[in-house]
Design a protein around this motif. Structure first.
Motif, mmCIF file in Angstrom:
data_model
loop_
_atom_site.group_PDB
_atom_site.id
_atom_site.type_symbol
_atom_site.label_atom_id
_atom_site.label_comp_id
_atom_site.label_asym_id
_atom_site.label_seq_id
_atom_site.Cartn_x
_atom_site.Cartn_y
_atom_site.Cartn_z
ATOM 1 N N VAL A 100 23.120 34.953 43.373
ATOM 2 C CA VAL A 100 22.915 34.423 44.726
ATOM 3 C C VAL A 100 21.867 33.316 44.690
ATOM 4 O O VAL A 100 22.057 32.234 45.253
ATOM 5 N N MET A 101 20.753 33.584 43.993
ATOM 6 C CA MET A 101 19.654 32.616 43.968
ATOM 7 C C MET A 101 20.065 31.339 43.231
ATOM 8 O O MET A 101 19.708 30.240 43.634
ATOM 9 N N ASP A 102 20.831 31.488 42.146
ATOM 10 C CA ASP A 102 21.302 30.300 41.413
ATOM 11 C C ASP A 102 22.206 29.458 42.315
ATOM 12 O O ASP A 102 22.135 28.232 42.310
ATOM 13 N N THR A 103 23.068 30.151 43.084
ATOM 14 C CA THR A 103 24.031 29.428 43.921
ATOM 15 C C THR A 103 23.336 28.603 44.998
ATOM 16 O O THR A 103 23.831 27.554 45.392
ATOM 17 N N CYS A 104 22.186 29.095 45.486
ATOM 18 C CA CYS A 104 21.540 28.355 46.578
ATOM 19 C C CYS A 104 20.397 27.482 46.059
ATOM 20 O O CYS A 104 19.584 26.992 46.842
ATOM 21 N N GLY A 105 20.330 27.298 44.748
ATOM 22 C CA GLY A 105 19.311 26.413 44.179
ATOM 23 C C GLY A 105 17.928 27.035 44.178
ATOM 24 O O GLY A 105 16.931 26.337 43.992
ATOM 25 N N GLY A 106 17.866 28.345 44.389
ATOM 26 C CA GLY A 106 16.568 29.031 44.403
ATOM 27 C C GLY A 106 16.259 29.664 43.054
ATOM 28 O O GLY A 106 16.914 29.362 42.050
ATOM 29 N N LYS A 107 15.254 30.540 43.061
ATOM 30 C CA LYS A 107 14.830 31.174 41.809
ATOM 31 C C LYS A 107 14.399 32.604 42.086
ATOM 32 O O LYS A 107 13.964 32.915 43.189
ATOM 33 N N VAL A 108 14.505 33.465 41.086
ATOM 34 C CA VAL A 108 13.912 34.787 41.227
ATOM 35 C C VAL A 108 12.946 34.968 40.058
ATOM 36 O O VAL A 108 13.281 34.688 38.923
ATOM 37 N N GLU A 109 11.706 35.375 40.391
ATOM 38 C CA GLU A 109 10.680 35.548 39.355
ATOM 39 C C GLU A 109 10.171 36.986 39.362
ATOM 40 O O GLU A 109 10.139 37.631 40.418
ATOM 41 N N VAL A 110 9.777 37.465 38.196
ATOM 42 C CA VAL A 110 9.284 38.844 38.079
ATOM 43 C C VAL A 110 7.929 38.841 37.399
ATOM 44 O O VAL A 110 7.758 38.176 36.385
ATOM 45 N N GLN A 111 6.987 39.570 37.979
ATOM 46 C CA GLN A 111 5.711 39.784 37.302
ATOM 47 C C GLN A 111 5.498 41.288 37.249
ATOM 48 O O GLN A 111 5.609 41.955 38.280
ATOM 49 N N SER A 112 5.238 41.804 36.069
ATOM 50 C CA SER A 112 5.039 43.244 35.976
ATOM 51 C C SER A 112 4.411 43.627 34.652
ATOM 52 O O SER A 112 4.600 42.941 33.650
ATOM 53 N N ARG A 113 3.648 44.723 34.681
ATOM 54 C CA ARG A 113 3.168 45.326 33.433
ATOM 55 C C ARG A 113 3.507 46.790 33.503
ATOM 56 O O ARG A 113 3.477 47.396 34.577
ATOM 57 N N PHE A 114 3.861 47.355 32.333
ATOM 58 C CA PHE A 114 4.290 48.746 32.338
ATOM 59 C C PHE A 114 3.183 49.636 32.920
ATOM 60 O O PHE A 114 2.028 49.532 32.542
ATOM 61 N N GLY A 115 3.569 50.450 33.877
ATOM 62 C CA GLY A 115 2.619 51.350 34.518
ATOM 63 C C GLY A 115 1.842 50.718 35.657
ATOM 64 O O GLY A 115 1.017 51.371 36.297
ATOM 65 N N LYS A 116 2.057 49.422 35.896
ATOM 66 C CA LYS A 116 1.244 48.715 36.903
ATOM 67 C C LYS A 116 2.080 48.145 38.052
ATOM 68 O O LYS A 116 1.672 47.183 38.685
ATOM 69 N N GLY A 117 3.251 48.670 38.286
ATOM 70 C CA GLY A 117 4.065 48.165 39.396
ATOM 71 C C GLY A 117 4.764 46.859 39.063
ATOM 72 O O GLY A 117 4.614 46.333 37.946
ATOM 73 N N ALA A 118 5.510 46.366 40.021
ATOM 74 C CA ALA A 118 6.253 45.115 39.783
ATOM 75 C C ALA A 118 6.223 44.235 41.024
ATOM 76 O O ALA A 118 6.126 44.725 42.147
ATOM 77 N N LEU A 119 6.283 42.920 40.777
ATOM 78 C CA LEU A 119 6.326 41.959 41.881
ATOM 79 C C LEU A 119 7.539 41.058 41.662
ATOM 80 O O LEU A 119 7.637 40.382 40.641
ATOM 81 N N PHE A 120 8.483 41.099 42.603
ATOM 82 C CA PHE A 120 9.662 40.231 42.542
ATOM 83 C C PHE A 120 9.487 39.144 43.591
ATOM 84 O O PHE A 120 9.205 39.436 44.749
ATOM 85 N N LYS A 121 9.664 37.884 43.175
ATOM 86 C CA LYS A 121 9.546 36.769 44.115
ATOM 87 C C LYS A 121 10.876 36.050 44.212
ATOM 88 O O LYS A 121 11.423 35.626 43.194
ATOM 89 N N LEU A 122 11.370 35.921 45.435
ATOM 90 C CA LEU A 122 12.559 35.100 45.662
ATOM 91 C C LEU A 122 12.050 33.768 46.188
ATOM 92 O O LEU A 122 11.325 33.736 47.186
ATOM 93 N N ILE A 123 12.392 32.695 45.518
ATOM 94 C CA ILE A 123 11.898 31.384 45.962
ATOM 95 C C ILE A 123 13.084 30.565 46.464
ATOM 96 O O ILE A 123 14.012 30.268 45.698
#
Lengths: 449, 118
Positions: free
Chosen positions: A416-439
């Motif tokens: 979906v993100m590729d189709t609309c020219g956007g991006k999806v980014e992930v920041q995470s460390r094991f045991g420390k949660g995750a952050l997903f960014k849709l740009i």
């Protein structure tokens, strides 16, 4: 002092050398989301347009297997048509994209165009005794042919089609291999082809050859990737379907035995029903992922979509026992995406966050402008987080970190993100949660009067 | 004395099915849902046979077999997988039998009997 210049759209002065303009047009077109056919058309257009080398007509042969096949021929059919076409193309302010749009109709093979006349013109691509035009490709030499009708090396059939006495043959080479040939002439203006025209056309030929080579390699690579993904899918589906089927069969077998206690009957039937539901879920998700066709992205206000997902009974039920907090900046901009897929993307990410986070954890949704043209929707959880190998494989279909996951949610989000020219980014460390960014690409909301 | 079988299977319902069916055949069944738990059980008690799935979260069945071979070469192992294709992976050849999961447990039961000499 630092000065910045754009790589893709250098603004040339009107009197810039035509060679520079031509090379700029061709190299820029390779960065456009054009198909291989359209990019080849750009090359032919550049060779024939007034701002390019300015040949009247350009013919393209492409190598397919061991044959050279006439693919495309761009140019006017007559002096009258030339006048009309060149008038359109010299309209002030007309851009290159418009010119390509216009030329697309000229190379249609279904109408009486030059390209249609090329149909059936095929030569062996590796023949010691090849006649012109194949001679140039076979010998890897640029040929300027004059007084063609008196030249015995010119194929008569070809001469009948091209119908001019002077033409230039440019073999398209890539890594010492022939990928095609371009033939240029001045059938309408009858202007003689000059040595500088030949040099410039030769450089275009090298660029075109390398482009065709890399585009063909890219296509092959995509095919290989597709096949690998299909294989992986077949393996995965086998496993996903077989386990519930074994359970259904096994517990049914038990029910068929005599004297089964009522309690066990009820338990087995419940298991069978649950496994059938699981099978339905698998089939639904597979079908959804494989067939779902994404709609054209449009600009819309993401606020109502985000609210609809957050307030849905499904999310609200899951949110019990979690600290789910949502903060969106006031007056959200309009984002570019397919609105239906947008809702699914948000729901998918929220589902993942709930699945990864033990009860009592926090899930934060944020929406803010990164800059005037980018909007970020982020979802952060305090769950188990991701290992580095997990992060590398996250967007691969059928890869999952969940016990019962299908591994199709994040690949769908990426699509979906590729189709609309956007991006999806992930920041995470094991045991420390995750952050997903849709740009997303965004713009200020249009004010209604 | 009942022969002891350790089952490693990550699907809860299949664990239950194998446990019941093989208990009915007269075996003493211990079922665990991942490789780590299997290794822990093997450290605590001895088994006459091990049945393991291949695709499991965490360590997979092939890694488990390799580790078991390092600890106890004498325990026969049956691979019970939904995938037929792993049969071609030479790493699975260390197992004594390979049974593709099926809703009929006849094949699995007969392989168990054969390996336990019943």
């Amino acid at each position: 002092m630092i000065e910045k210049y754009s790589i893709l759209s250098p603004d040339f002065e009107r009197d810039a050398p035509r060679e520079l303009m031509l090379l700029s047009i061709i190299s820029q077109s390779f960065f456009q989301p054009f198909s291989l056919e359209d990019n080849l058309l750009v090359i032919l257009t550049a060779l024939t347009s007034g701002s390019g080398v300015g040949f009247n007509r350009a013919m393209l042969f492409l190598k397919q297997g061991d044959r050279l096949r006439g693919e495309m021929w761009l140019g006017p059919r007559s002096a009258e048509e030339a006048g009309l076409i060149w008038e359109v193309l010299s309209t002030p302010g007309i851009g290159y994209v418009e010119i390509v749009e216009h030329n697309r109709a000229l190379v249609s093979k279904n109408e009486d165009t030059l390209s249609a006349r090329l149909k059936g013109l095929v030569y062996a691509a590796d023949d010691e005794n090849a006649l012109i035009p194949a001679y140039a490709a076979c010998r890897k030499e640029i040929l300027l042919v004059s007084q063609a009708s008196t030249e015995p090396l010119v194929d008569r059939r070809f001469l009948n089609v091209i119908g001019v006495e002077q033409f230039l043959c440019i073999p398209l080479l890539a890594r010492d291999d022939v990928v095609g040939e371009i033939i240029l002439d001045n059938a309408i203006t009858r202007t003689p082809i000059t040595p500088s025209d030949i040099k410039l056309a030769g450089i275009c030929g090298l660029m075109a050859g390398n482009y065709i080579y890399s585009a063909t390699l890219h296509r092959k690579l995509l095919d290989v990737e597709k096949m690998a993904a299909m294989g992986e899918m077949a393996m995965f589906v086998t496993h996903q379907l077989r386990n519930p089927i074994v359970a259904i069969g096994g517990f049914t077998e038990q029910l068929l035995k005599p004297d089964v206690p009522e309690e066990k009957k009820l338990r087995n039937l419940t298991i069978i029903r649950d496994e059938i539901r699981r099978l339905e879920g698998i089939i639904y998700q597979m079908g959804h992922f494989l067939k779902v066709s994404l709609k054209e992205p449009i600009y819309f206000d993401p606020g109502p979509g985000i609210a609809a997902v957050i307030d849905s009974p499904e999310v609200q039920t899951k949110a019990r026992g979690y600290d789910l907090n949502v903060k969106l900046e006031p007056c959200l901009p309009e984002i570019l995406c397919d609105p239906t897929s947008f809702g699914e993307v948000v729901r998918n990410l929220l589902d993942n966050a709930f699945d990864a986070t033990p009860a009592g954890g926090t899930i934060s949704v944020r929406g803010y402008r990164k800059n005037p043209t980018s909007f970020v929707l982020s979802i952060r959880d305090t769950g188990r987080g991701l290992t580095n190998p997990d992060k590398e494989n996250l967007f691969r279909p059928f890869f999952t970190t969940k016990e019962k996951g299908m591994g199709l949610g994040l690949p769908f989000i990426k699509r979906v993100m590729d189709t609309c020219g956007g991006k999806v980014e992930v920041q995470s460390r094991f045991g420390k949660g995750a952050l997903f960014k849709l740009i997303f690409i965004c713009r200020e909301r249009e004010l209604t009067p | 004395m009942k022969k002891k079988i350790l089952i490693v299977e990550d699907e809860k319902t299949l664990c239950l099915l194998y446990e019941e069916e093989l208990s009915n055949e007269g075996y003493d069944i211990t079922a665990v849902m991942d490789a780590e738990a299997a290794l822990a059980k093997l450290g605590e008690q001895s088994f006459d046979l091990i049945i393991t799935d291949i695709r499991m979260p965490g360590k997979n069945g092939i890694e488990l077999i390799t580790q078991i071979m390092g600890l106890r070469k004498d325990i026969p192992i049956i691979i019970n997988s939904a995938y037929q294709s792993y049969k071609e992976d030479f790493m699975t050849w260390a197992a004594d039998a390979y049974v593709v999961k099926s809703s009929s447990l006849d094949d699995l039961k007969s392989k168990i009997k054969q390996l336990l000499g019943d």
